[in-house]
Design a protein around this motif. Sequence first.
Motif, PDB file in Angstrom:
ATOM      1  N   ALA A   1     -11.580  31.526 -51.397  1.00  0.00           N
ATOM      2  CA  ALA A   1     -11.650  30.098 -51.090  1.00  0.00           C
ATOM      3  C   ALA A   1     -11.595  29.252 -52.363  1.00  0.00           C
ATOM      4  CB  ALA A   1     -12.929  29.797 -50.318  1.00  0.00           C
ATOM      5  N   PHE A   2     -11.945  29.878 -53.504  1.00  0.00           N
ATOM      6  CA  PHE A   2     -11.936  29.132 -54.761  1.00  0.00           C
ATOM      7  C   PHE A   2     -10.547  29.064 -55.390  1.00  0.00           C
ATOM      8  CE2 PHE A   2     -16.354  30.057 -54.175  1.00  0.00           C
ATOM      9  CZ  PHE A   2     -17.015  28.953 -54.698  1.00  0.00           C
ATOM     10  N   THR A   3      -9.576  29.763 -54.827  1.00  0.00           N
ATOM     11  CA  THR A   3      -8.239  29.722 -55.431  1.00  0.00           C
ATOM     12  C   THR A   3      -7.410  28.556 -54.917  1.00  0.00           C
ATOM     13  OG1 THR A   3      -7.182  31.132 -53.775  1.00  0.00           O
ATOM     14  CG2 THR A   3      -8.214  32.245 -55.631  1.00  0.00           C
ATOM     15  N   GLY A   4      -7.730  28.020 -53.741  1.00  0.00           N
ATOM     16  CA  GLY A   4      -6.911  26.928 -53.216  1.00  0.00           C
ATOM     17  C   GLY A   4      -7.709  25.946 -52.388  1.00  0.00           C
ATOM     18  N   TYR A   5      -8.464  26.477 -51.439  1.00  0.00           N
ATOM     19  CA  TYR A   5      -9.123  25.627 -50.449  1.00  0.00           C
ATOM     20  C   TYR A   5     -10.143  24.670 -51.078  1.00  0.00           C
ATOM     21  CZ  TYR A   5     -12.078  24.380 -46.454  1.00  0.00           C
ATOM     22  OH  TYR A   5     -12.796  23.705 -45.523  1.00  0.00           O
ATOM     23  N   LEU A   6     -11.139  25.217 -51.788  1.00  0.00           N
ATOM     24  CA  LEU A   6     -12.192  24.361 -52.330  1.00  0.00           C
ATOM     25  C   LEU A   6     -11.666  23.378 -53.390  1.00  0.00           C
ATOM     26  CD1 LEU A   6     -15.110  26.950 -52.337  1.00  0.00           C
ATOM     27  CD2 LEU A   6     -14.826  24.974 -50.824  1.00  0.00           C
ATOM     28  N   PRO A   7     -10.815  23.830 -54.339  1.00  0.00           N
ATOM     29  CA  PRO A   7     -10.253  22.844 -55.274  1.00  0.00           C
ATOM     30  C   PRO A   7      -9.495  21.724 -54.563  1.00  0.00           C
ATOM     31  CG  PRO A   7      -9.847  25.065 -56.070  1.00  0.00           C
ATOM     32  CD  PRO A   7     -10.432  25.196 -54.695  1.00  0.00           C
ATOM     33  N   THR A   8      -8.788  22.062 -53.468  1.00  0.00           N
ATOM     34  CA  THR A   8      -8.055  21.032 -52.743  1.00  0.00           C
ATOM     35  C   THR A   8      -9.011  19.995 -52.141  1.00  0.00           C
ATOM     36  OG1 THR A   8      -6.330  22.627 -52.202  1.00  0.00           O
ATOM     37  CG2 THR A   8      -6.403  20.628 -50.872  1.00  0.00           C
ATOM     38  N   LEU A   9     -10.107  20.480 -51.565  1.00  0.00           N
ATOM     39  CA  LEU A   9     -11.080  19.552 -50.974  1.00  0.00           C
ATOM     40  C   LEU A   9     -11.606  18.592 -52.029  1.00  0.00           C
ATOM     41  CD1 LEU A   9     -13.150  21.867 -48.595  1.00  0.00           C
ATOM     42  CD2 LEU A   9     -11.128  20.487 -48.096  1.00  0.00           C
ATOM     43  N   THR A  10     -11.947  19.133 -53.207  1.00  0.00           N
ATOM     44  CA  THR A  10     -12.451  18.282 -54.293  1.00  0.00           C
ATOM     45  C   THR A  10     -11.366  17.313 -54.753  1.00  0.00           C
ATOM     46  OG1 THR A  10     -13.949  20.036 -54.976  1.00  0.00           O
ATOM     47  CG2 THR A  10     -13.476  18.317 -56.597  1.00  0.00           C
ATOM     48  N   LEU A  11     -10.162  17.831 -54.876  1.00  0.00           N
ATOM     49  CA  LEU A  11      -9.050  17.007 -55.362  1.00  0.00           C
ATOM     50  C   LEU A  11      -8.746  15.861 -54.403  1.00  0.00           C
ATOM     51  CD1 LEU A  11      -6.864  17.026 -57.675  1.00  0.00           C
ATOM     52  CD2 LEU A  11      -5.371  18.180 -56.034  1.00  0.00           C
ATOM     53  N   LEU A  12      -8.773  16.134 -53.101  1.00  0.00           N
ATOM     54  CA  LEU A  12      -8.374  15.126 -52.111  1.00  0.00           C
ATOM     55  C   LEU A  12      -9.581  14.383 -51.537  1.00  0.00           C
ATOM     56  CD1 LEU A  12      -5.623  17.078 -50.102  1.00  0.00           C
ATOM     57  CD2 LEU A  12      -5.365  15.653 -52.134  1.00  0.00           C
ATOM     58  N   ASP A  13     -10.781  14.679 -52.090  1.00  0.00           N
ATOM     59  CA  ASP A  13     -11.983  13.986 -51.612  1.00  0.00           C
ATOM     60  C   ASP A  13     -12.263  14.258 -50.143  1.00  0.00           C
ATOM     61  OD1 ASP A  13     -13.603  12.745 -53.355  1.00  0.00           O
ATOM     62  OD2 ASP A  13     -12.265  11.020 -53.637  1.00  0.00           O
ATOM     63  N   LEU A  14     -12.085  15.469 -49.707  1.00  0.00           N
ATOM     64  CA  LEU A  14     -12.353  15.818 -48.305  1.00  0.00           C
ATOM     65  C   LEU A  14     -13.748  16.438 -48.224  1.00  0.00           C
ATOM     66  CD1 LEU A  14      -8.873  17.398 -47.506  1.00  0.00           C
ATOM     67  CD2 LEU A  14      -9.735  15.193 -46.701  1.00  0.00           C
ATOM     68  N   PRO A  15     -14.365  16.404 -47.032  1.00  0.00           N
ATOM     69  CA  PRO A  15     -15.709  16.972 -46.901  1.00  0.00           C
ATOM     70  C   PRO A  15     -15.711  18.482 -47.179  1.00  0.00           C
ATOM     71  CG  PRO A  15     -14.829  16.288 -44.772  1.00  0.00           C
ATOM     72  CD  PRO A  15     -13.900  15.769 -45.800  1.00  0.00           C
ATOM     73  N   VAL A  16     -16.719  18.940 -47.907  1.00  0.00           N
ATOM     74  CA  VAL A  16     -16.816  20.347 -48.311  1.00  0.00           C
ATOM     75  C   VAL A  16     -17.832  21.058 -47.414  1.00  0.00           C
ATOM     76  CG1 VAL A  16     -17.420  21.903 -50.196  1.00  0.00           C
ATOM     77  CG2 VAL A  16     -16.218  19.775 -50.680  1.00  0.00           C
ATOM     78  N   PRO A  17     -17.474  22.194 -46.827  1.00  0.00           N
ATOM     79  CA  PRO A  17     -18.396  22.899 -45.930  1.00  0.00           C
ATOM     80  C   PRO A  17     -19.386  23.792 -46.681  1.00  0.00           C
ATOM     81  CG  PRO A  17     -16.349  24.084 -46.043  1.00  0.00           C
ATOM     82  CD  PRO A  17     -16.194  22.896 -46.946  1.00  0.00           C
ATOM     83  N   TRP A  18     -20.133  24.593 -45.936  1.00  0.00           N
ATOM     84  CA  TRP A  18     -21.015  25.653 -46.446  1.00  0.00           C
ATOM     85  C   TRP A  18     -22.113  25.119 -47.369  1.00  0.00           C
ATOM     86  CZ3 TRP A  18     -16.284  28.700 -48.694  1.00  0.00           C
ATOM     87  CH2 TRP A  18     -15.394  28.985 -47.656  1.00  0.00           C
ATOM     88  N   ASN A  19     -22.543  23.852 -47.152  1.00  0.00           N
ATOM     89  CA  ASN A  19     -23.596  23.264 -47.978  1.00  0.00           C
ATOM     90  C   ASN A  19     -23.267  23.233 -49.464  1.00  0.00           C
ATOM     91  OD1 ASN A  19     -25.199  22.937 -45.692  1.00  0.00           O
ATOM     92  ND2 ASN A  19     -25.939  25.068 -45.872  1.00  0.00           N
ATOM     93  N   LEU A  20     -21.976  23.225 -49.788  1.00  0.00           N
ATOM     94  CA  LEU A  20     -21.599  23.140 -51.196  1.00  0.00           C
ATOM     95  C   LEU A  20     -21.426  21.672 -51.557  1.00  0.00           C
ATOM     96  CD1 LEU A  20     -18.954  26.009 -51.524  1.00  0.00           C
ATOM     97  CD2 LEU A  20     -21.278  25.974 -52.438  1.00  0.00           C
ATOM     98  N   PRO A  21     -21.601  21.335 -52.838  1.00  0.00           N
ATOM     99  CA  PRO A  21     -21.408  19.931 -53.253  1.00  0.00           C
ATOM    100  C   PRO A  21     -19.929  19.531 -53.198  1.00  0.00           C
ATOM    101  CG  PRO A  21     -21.766  21.337 -55.159  1.00  0.00           C
ATOM    102  CD  PRO A  21     -22.018  22.194 -53.956  1.00  0.00           C
ATOM    103  N   ASP A  22     -19.666  18.224 -53.265  1.00  0.00           N
ATOM    104  CA  ASP A  22     -18.285  17.728 -53.228  1.00  0.00           C
ATOM    105  C   ASP A  22     -17.450  18.256 -54.399  1.00  0.00           C
ATOM    106  OD1 ASP A  22     -18.901  16.340 -51.030  1.00  0.00           O
ATOM    107  OD2 ASP A  22     -19.124  14.390 -52.011  1.00  0.00           O
ATOM    108  N   TRP A  23     -18.129  18.547 -55.503  1.00  0.00           N
ATOM    109  CA  TRP A  23     -17.375  19.005 -56.683  1.00  0.00           C
ATOM    110  C   TRP A  23     -17.249  20.529 -56.733  1.00  0.00           C
ATOM    111  CZ3 TRP A  23     -21.033  21.749 -59.402  1.00  0.00           C
ATOM    112  CH2 TRP A  23     -22.384  21.407 -59.158  1.00  0.00           C
ATOM    113  N   ALA A  24     -17.373  21.197 -55.579  1.00  0.00           N
ATOM    114  CA  ALA A  24     -17.326  22.665 -55.532  1.00  0.00           C
ATOM    115  C   ALA A  24     -16.052  23.223 -56.171  1.00  0.00           C
ATOM    116  CB  ALA A  24     -17.445  23.158 -54.095  1.00  0.00           C
TER     117      ALA A  24
END
Lengths: 267, 270, 318
Positions: free
Chosen positions: A213-236
């Motif tokens: 999830a750290f190779t594409g999904y989570l960086p994309t969420l941070t980049l596009l300012d989308l809500p981050v799941p799994w109780n992780l911070p927005d800057w995950a």
Amino acid sequence: MGSRTRPYRALLGARMRAQSSYRASFGLDLVSSLLIGLVELAEVWVLYRAVDEIGGLDLTAALVVFGLADTAFSIADLLVGHVDRLPDYLRAGTFDVFCLRPQPLLAQLITSDISLRRLTRVGVGFAVLIVGLIANDVTLTPSSVLLVLLSLLTGTAICTGIFVAAAGAQFFLIDAAEMTNSVVYGGRYAANQPGSVWSRPLIAVFGFGVPMAFTGYLPTLTLLDLPVPWNLPDWAGWLAPLAAIWMWGLAGLSWRTGTRHYQGGGG
Amino acid sequence: MRTRVWFRIHWRMFVAGWRRGSRYRAAALGGLVANATFGFLKASILVAAVRAGGGEIGGYDAASITAYTWLSQALLGSVNLSGRSDLAVRIKDGSIAVDLLRPVDLQTASTAQEVGRALFALLPRGVPLVALGVLVGGMRLPLEPVTVALSAVSIVAGTTLSFLTVYLVAVAGFWSVETRGIQTAYMILSGFLAGLFVPVTLFPGWLLAVARATPFPCMLQTPIDVLSGRVTGFSAGQAVIVQLAWIAGVLLVGRLITHAGRRRLEVQGG
Amino acid sequence: MPIIQTEALTRRFRLRTKGFRSREITAIDDLTISIEAGESVGYIGANGAGKSTTIKMLAGILVPSSGTALTCGLQPVSQRRQLARRLGVVFGQRSQLWWDLPLAESFRILAAIHDLSRDRERERTAELVENMELEEFLATPVRQLSLGQRMRGEVAVALLHSPELLVLDEPTIGLDVVSKQRLREFLLAERAAHGTTLLLTTHDMGDVSRLCERILLVDQGRLAYDGSLAGLSRTVAMRRVLVVDLAEPTPDLHDLPHAEHLGSEADGLRQRLAFDPEVTTAAALLAAVSEQAAVRDLSVEEPDVEDVVRRVYVSRGR
């Protein structure tokens, strides 16, 4: 430094010369790896086209995920993908020959080949990434550029780590190489998905255990300012380097255990 | 009498293939783990897609898309979507000459053996994956005798069709030493058009038309639809008839190509 | 200091038998040997006697179950990389060459791997290419070489970094007579020029008698003989085999002085007779055969390693 890298440069140089000298066959390989990349893209496209969004990603966001994750995986595949042929090397005795040379075994295995034919697949991933970034109107700020580059770099590191970890396990699983494929290629598939749709075991395996999830999904969420799941911070998305370190720790452990087992000492 | 001999030979070939399949246990276990991993990943995203589509996409609801996912993984060990075959190897290394000397039909005999080997994979890979789908994924299977019988026919037909098509890929080796390009093209296209990644009914109209113009959906999508009960009764029967029609067509093309290939070998001496 | 020294070296393997049970076999059992620099040693034994296992432990590929081994004064496994710079190994059955690349590339890559200077690389490559007569197929991809050509290449690249110890595992297996002879001559010349220590395992007594001053015979993991070839011939009669092709089918030849009939082929057209060169000569035996049948052709075979090993067991009362 120059003399430390000399063996690897000599070997890779010879490999590249050999691969590109069979023009017709190399061209065919380039085309087929391009097609494979396009078909994988088509799969994402068909699915997201049918609905507005899946797991919080719309088609354009999914393209960014695909672009980051698939570019990283394809680069890793180009560099070290041949390590999943380790069972063949073991059967043919090539690995014993590695033991007779004065370089670290893992470095020898990694530099024993390079798959230039996967260049086109890297190209597909990278083109999709660019299209996705444009479609999402990502502004070029120092932090967004840094996040994209960091994510590609650490994503590649994570994926090479997975290949190496799988290779280590293959010392035990010579006849069941497909077992590790489920982690490696299952991981590749998982990396293109929105992790928010996963069940808990899948989150544990592909979110954190093998941190795809750290190779594409989570960086994309941070980049596009989308809500981050799994109780992780927005800057995950910025945590990807930690995931890469974790993965390489696993890879090192697996490789050490595997080679010890092969040599028969306390394995 | 000739029919009896024909059946005896092909039954022997089928059994030989089945026995060969039973010898690769470690590989079957590895394949099972890989199929299960993909099953879980696919089920989660496809179910999420169905929810996002308001409970239905491409004619699938949450239950049927789950069934689709697990059945596609369960059949993956049997249906040939890689384009590889023993025959292609034998043509390349020249041992085909031995096969051609035997008084059996190369096309049907080699296919019978491959299908036997492939169907064996239903035991170590198909059955556990279906069980996993039922236990973990909440998938349901229809139990009416007619559907079960039709499903069995459809699975055998889909597997046979895939190997008959791969046979066409292999015999291209009569003309060209390097058939890797054709095999790779088969591998890339077959999975996508057979409905392995997403059901073909999710395709946009033009792509669906392209897929339906190939035998690929009949290899995987059709058996899944019949087995999962997504198509039933008369339309299920119809779907199986389409499969059989494709088998007849591909069989015929294969015969013509084999004939021409034999002539070529005889004329050019291999 | 000895170049190879082992102390109670032992290696056990766990064999998976049917189901989940496994059974342990001892491939090498309490092996203590010492080889001085400059020696030339033949390491012989039947198939499965533990020869390759020993070599793998000496080269750092395999960890001993117990006991110790020192190769070139180094711990083979923990100091594997230092050892690799001083050791050359040739496996008859597995290749160190890059299969799909021209032979010359293997020299270039291995020169880089062993970090030879450009001058040294050029000089040493030229020397090996000339002595091994590799020039004509340097540009050929390895997979297209004949077995004899490939083995010459294998031995040459193993010597590229001028190792002080060269270990050869069945180097002549499958080679024709001419190739074998050429390889042996090369090894002798290399040894004379550089004082390289040789340790070779073989099935071929011809290799042993031409190349080795000392013999280690291993049987079921244990050292069964350590000494000279002459000494071994004194322990067990080193029989040679006279093969005669007769003009017409003949019943088995008997009543020949100091010879044993081993077998006949093709209705007695070809017969094999064992004799002890210490007791009689091939010429005397041939004369005796000629009295009974017309000889069309003949050849003399070297004693077979398996035969020697078998007779050592017999002489030790096993």
